[in-house]
Design a protein around this motif. Structure first.
Motif, PDB file in Angstrom:
ATOM      1  N   VAL A 296      62.553  19.752  11.434  1.00  0.00           N
ATOM      2  CA  VAL A 296      62.600  19.046  10.156  1.00  0.00           C
ATOM      3  C   VAL A 296      63.193  19.986   9.117  1.00  0.00           C
TER       4      VAL A 296
ATOM      5  N   ASN B 248      63.369  16.425   4.759  1.00  0.00           N
ATOM      6  CA  ASN B 248      62.822  15.878   6.010  1.00  0.00           C
ATOM      7  C   ASN B 248      63.899  15.339   6.965  1.00  0.00           C
TER       8      ASN B 248
ATOM      9  N   VAL C  71      54.479  18.126   8.122  1.00  0.00           N
ATOM     10  CA  VAL C  71      55.558  17.489   7.352  1.00  0.00           C
ATOM     11  C   VAL C  71      54.983  16.682   6.189  1.00  0.00           C
TER      12      VAL C  71
ATOM     13  N   THR D 159      55.622  17.496   2.262  1.00  0.00           N
ATOM     14  CA  THR D 159      56.271  16.472   1.436  1.00  0.00           C
ATOM     15  C   THR D 159      55.427  16.189   0.190  1.00  0.00           C
TER      16      THR D 159
ATOM     17  N   HIS E  59      59.308  20.047   0.946  1.00  0.00           N
ATOM     18  CA  HIS E  59      60.413  19.451   1.707  1.00  0.00           C
ATOM     19  C   HIS E  59      61.755  19.550   0.964  1.00  0.00           C
TER      20      HIS E  59
END
Length: 186
Positions: free
Chosen positions: A43, A47, A119, A123, A128
């Protein structure tokens, strides 16, 4: 400025490390069946999934999960896999990812495509937005041993403190950690 520094350093490192890179590739091929490189789905910034190369330290057919999630990671290592990981030589092909702009020298380590918890938390915290790095603030403060919330906390700290001199400090501390083989569990 950061991208220019990354390109300059990646080209210089590729030239200086050409022989060790070639020898590592040869050793992987001679000690286990399969390709020298493993292209991992990672990633990246915003993303976006990209392919990140590493020297293959695990046998063909190893599940595509974070090493710490394997019941007995040592079972999956190639004959030179442990050496490649402990010396961080398995990371050298990532110079390619830096050259093409998928990675930087310093930033949060790119998550595996299936590390949904990492992730999501990155985020939520805005991490991210950063280009992932070959090394990072979390890497030098725990590497494989950090729980995900602690890793993200350090990534957020990097997001807030990022500067050329902070990156230089992280690169220096990474060099020291690699020489000492600190924080490598497999």
């Amino acid at each position: 400025m950061k991208r220019f520094f990354d390109l300059l350093l990646a080209i210089a490192a590729a030239v200086v490390l050409a022989l060790p890179i070639a020898l590592a590739a040869l050793m992987v091929r001679l000690t286990s069946p399969g390709p020298a490189l493993y292209w991992s789905d990672r990633v990246g910034r915003h993303n976006r999934i990209f392919k990140m190369p590493k020297f293959r330290s695990m046998r063909i057919g190893t599940p595509a999960v974070a090493t710490h999630l394997l019941q007995d990671p040592k079972v999956y290592l190639t004959p030179i896999g442990s050496f490649l990981r402990k010396s961080s030589l398995d990371e050298l092909p990532q110079l390619w990812s830096i050259l093409v702009g998928d990675m930087s020298f310093v930033g949060p380590r790119p998550a595996l495509f299936n590390q949904d918890d990492l992730v999501a938390l990155r985020t939520e915290c805005g991490v991210h937005e950063l280009v992932p790095g070959l090394t990072g603030w979390a890497q030098i403060n725990g590497r494989d041993e950090l729980p995900i919330p602690e890793k993200v906390k350090l990534d957020v700290e990097y997001l807030r403190r990022q500067s050329f001199w902070f990156d230089i400090r992280i690169l220096w501390l990474t060099f020291v950690k690699v020489i000492r083989r600190d924080g490598v569990s497999h």
